[in-house]
Write an enzyme that holds these catalytic residues in place. Sequence first.
Site, PDB file in Angstrom:
ATOM      1  N   THR A 112     -15.768 -18.197 -39.122  1.00 38.68           N
ATOM      2  CA  THR A 112     -17.140 -18.434 -38.673  1.00 38.68           C
ATOM      3  C   THR A 112     -17.124 -19.672 -37.783  1.00 38.68           C
ATOM      4  OG1 THR A 112     -18.023 -17.445 -40.672  1.00 38.68           O
ATOM      5  CG2 THR A 112     -19.511 -18.838 -39.415  1.00 38.68           C
TER       6      THR A 112
ATOM      7  N   LYS B 111     -23.167 -13.354 -36.795  1.00 36.80           N
ATOM      8  CA  LYS B 111     -22.737 -13.963 -38.059  1.00 36.80           C
ATOM      9  C   LYS B 111     -23.542 -15.234 -38.363  1.00 36.80           C
ATOM     10  CE  LYS B 111     -20.229 -15.502 -41.536  1.00 36.80           C
ATOM     11  NZ  LYS B 111     -20.392 -14.989 -42.894  1.00 36.80           N
TER      12      LYS B 111
ATOM     13  N   LYS C 155     -22.684 -26.621 -41.907  1.00 37.95           N
ATOM     14  CA  LYS C 155     -21.980 -26.404 -40.633  1.00 37.95           C
ATOM     15  C   LYS C 155     -22.509 -25.146 -39.930  1.00 37.95           C
ATOM     16  CE  LYS C 155     -18.664 -23.761 -40.563  1.00 37.95           C
ATOM     17  NZ  LYS C 155     -17.603 -22.757 -40.481  1.00 37.95           N
TER      18      LYS C 155
END
Lengths: 291, 291
Positions: free
Chosen positions: A93, A169, A238
Amino acid sequence: MIGFIGLGRMGSGMAANLLRAGHDVVVFNRTAEKARVLVGQGAKGAESVGAACRGEVVVTMLADDRAVEQVAFGTDGILERLGKGAVHVSSSTISVALAERLAQAHAARGQRFVSAPVFGRPDAAAAGKLFIVAAGEDAALAAVSGLFEAMGQRTFVVSNRPAASNLVKLSGNFLIAAVVEGLGEAMALVEKGGIDRRQYLEILTSTLFGAPVYRTYGGLLAEAKFEPAGFAASLGHKDIRLALEAAEALRVPMPLASLVRDRFLALLAQGGERLDWSAIGMLATKDAGLG
Amino acid sequence: MIGFIGLGRMGSGMAANLLRAGHDVVVFNRTAEKARVLVGQGAKGAESVGAACRGEVVVTMLADDRAVEQVAFGTDGILERLGKGAVHVSSSTISVALAERLAQAHAARGQRFVSAPVFGRPDAAAAGKLFIVAAGEDAALAAVSGLFEAMGQRTFVVSNRPAASNLVKLSGNFLIAAVVEGLGEAMALVEKGGIDRRQYLEILTSTLFGAPVYRTYGGLLAEAKFEPAGFAASLGHKDIRLALEAAEALRVPMPLASLVRDRFLALLAQGGERLDWSAIGMLATKDAGLG
């Protein structure tokens, strides 16, 4: 020969499923112990990133942009060592910006790049039940579709521009965090009104909200169980930051994403780094003077 | 004999299901036309609110606090006309404060009060597929459980304090609006990144977000279809306001609910009164300079 770089909680399950499907897999991990487990399952061990790049495909499954940058752009890295026409599948990711940079760099060297982040926690990775969101050129996608079948239960091809899958995502992780924030506020409200959280969750999941995201994260919030972390708060933070960075680049104001980002900052400020990311959903309870 | 007051899009379906289950139903509606439809299906027509209060139960299904206050506390109203021991079932989405006031006023007159708001849109009301969230004293709930079976697919008893069910209902509508806001922001982001909204929704509902709330509202947002309104924006705004009023009384800060309230204000300011309440999910698209 498939290279696999990054054998954390997600990557080790994914690599094991490639082995189980009969692929020759050569693995590399920064700390060698984790690689030994896979070697015990039939993988070859690579001494370096470069040594894992000798085949037609290399898969990376790493924690963040920095880790991917190091293995891709560093000395003896993927860019330097991968053969012409070979495919780099990035399942980490990472930011949209890094995915775009990788796509360009690979193209400049005659290599191919597929961005294929996944939805699913470590148990789904181990069971080969991940959902894979893939983007890249058709021929590159076709070349790795068998690998996706071994690692996931379903693959969604969203674009021929690799970075599009990273946007999907990141926005999906934002939606999960948004569910947690909503549930956290609603549970604080009904609890203070004398209603049991578990019964409340049962009403929700029996009616309009009967989806895995409510069952999984609602269960964690009803039980206030945030250790051990399935996905750490620092990683959740994050991902929301990366979603907001993409939103900033595309000029898309996202007030709910901004609110969720601030919830992560509060959680981290209060020592929650190692808790599951769903612990942001307890801040409303705390704000309300409960628990 | 069951009285039924309020024959709007929800109430007319609910009353028809009581008739179908074999109950004697006497109906009242402020505008008489709607009552005539039910009379055609076998109901008796009442000339006034009071005339619908002669039996052992009266059900109210009205648009807001003001409408319920009028029929309950007005001259020839429910408080004045309902017999001792008879039950008032309030299925309207009203404030926690009004539900508490009704519970006290009925108790003072020896009447019983059950608060039983419902989840489900008009089609579910017509099909007898509502979810009913009920609260009240055990004996009162037992006396009306057969009516709930006729009107709904499942009843959740949450408390013996009637207003608790209103808190569950209002918090549930907040969660729906929170889903719409989250989806609205995520769809604006991915659309600006070149991804098709319908395909994005399919990914969501095939993975973690496979619940009716995502299918229903995600579909409306993907198609940008907000007319005719299944549930009007003005009513959605009212429910979020009531959730925030309850949160204020209970001292529960809800930043996401506050954000959603402001989205409703923006939608109403821009002429969206008659649109479906899910139209708040298009404000992110508009903010992003799309559509």
